[in-house]
Enzyme design. Structure first.
Site: not given
Ligand code: AP5
Length: 208
Positions: A88, A164, A122, A153, A13
């Site tokens: 979410r 997660r 990552r 992280r 994402k």
């Molecule tokens: P990346 O692009 O970072 O993936 P992502 O989908 O953004 O994953 P995140 O882990 O950042 O999302 P998340 O939803 O768990 O965490 P968030 O920060 O929102 O890609 C991941 C890896 O893969 C990278 O190394 C990248 O280089 C690689 N990659 C990507 N695409 C690729 C491809 N096609 N091929 C190869 N490699 C690839 O949330 C963190 C925490 O915050 C949550 O757990 C929660 O506690 C809180 N939080 C955030 N938002 C909310 C909300 N709305 N409500 C409640 N709690 C929330």
């Protein structure tokens, strides 16, 4: 254009939302990044949020909804935005319906095996916000962009990743049906190369 990027943790994402935000000239709004910035600055919100984030649990809806509502008032959001990691829960989506008009919801599809591999490898740069995978880093310790020390992280540790995924299935996956019923859902493959996936994202969203 007001967009939502949906998908399990590690689906890509953030990777694709940042790229599309640069292409369209509209902001990427990552609730995860906003929360991590509160944690770094040790605000009251950050201190409260940290315990949920470290455990891989969701931060309470009212905290997130208030934070997003305020962000949308910023001038850079007036021509559109991309939500990355929000909403979410169904409660967050219902709250959003009351203060925003969404044009499309992109759902990235990725298997659990790929997610576990991506997140365990990552590494992120706290200085420039870059995201990398160990497999592609020549120097595993330092950011290839700015030279700062890379970190893992806390919520990318294996046991937290499994939680997660479980939280995603129980609380976020129902949003796929929620937005499908509204006719807003667009699916894209998240498992190929970054470039192939990005082209699929553009196609799914009808962007040239
Ligand atoms: P990346 O692009 O970072 O993936 P992502 O989908 O953004 O994953 P995140 O882990 O950042 O999302 P998340 O939803 O768990 O965490 P968030 O920060 O929102 O890609 C991941 C890896 O893969 C990278 O190394 C990248 O280089 C690689 N990659 C990507 N695409 C690729 C491809 N096609 N091929 C190869 N490699 C690839 O949330 C963190 C925490 O915050 C949550 O757990 C929660 O506690 C809180 N939080 C955030 N938002 C909310 C909300 N709305 N409500 C409640 N709690 C929330």
């Amino acid at each position: 254009m007001n967009l939502i990027f949906l998908g399990p943790p590690g689906a890509g994402k953030g990777t694709h939302a940042v790229r599309l935000s640069q292409q369209l000239g509209i902001p990427q709004i990552s609730t995860g990044d906003m929360l991590r910035s509160h944690v770094r600055e040790q605000t009251d919100l950050g201190i409260e949020a940290k315990k949920y984030m470290d455990a891989g649990e969701l931060v309470p809806d009212d905290v997130i909804i208030g934070m997003v509502k305020m962000r949308l008032q910023d001038a850079d959001c007036k021509n559109g935005y991309i939500f990355d990691g929000f909403p979410r829960t169904v409660a967050q989506a219902e709250a959003l319906d009351a203060f925003a008009d969404i044009d499309a919801v992109l759902n990235l599809i990725v298997s659990d095996e790929v997610i576990i591999d991506r997140l365990s490898g990552r590494r992120v740069c706290p200085q420039c916000n870059g995201t990398f995978h160990l497999r592609y880093l020549e120097n595993k310790e330092l950011c290839p962009v700015c030279g700062n020390k890379l970190v893992q992280r806390k919520d990318d540790l294996p046991e937290t990743v499994l939680n997660r995924l479980d939280v995603y299935r129980r609380q976020t996956q129902p949003l796929i049906a929620y937005y499908d019923q509204k006719g807003l859902l667009r699916n894209a493959d998240g498992e190929g190369s970054v470039d192939d996936n990005y082209n699929g994202v553009l196609q799914a969203l009808d962007i040239q």
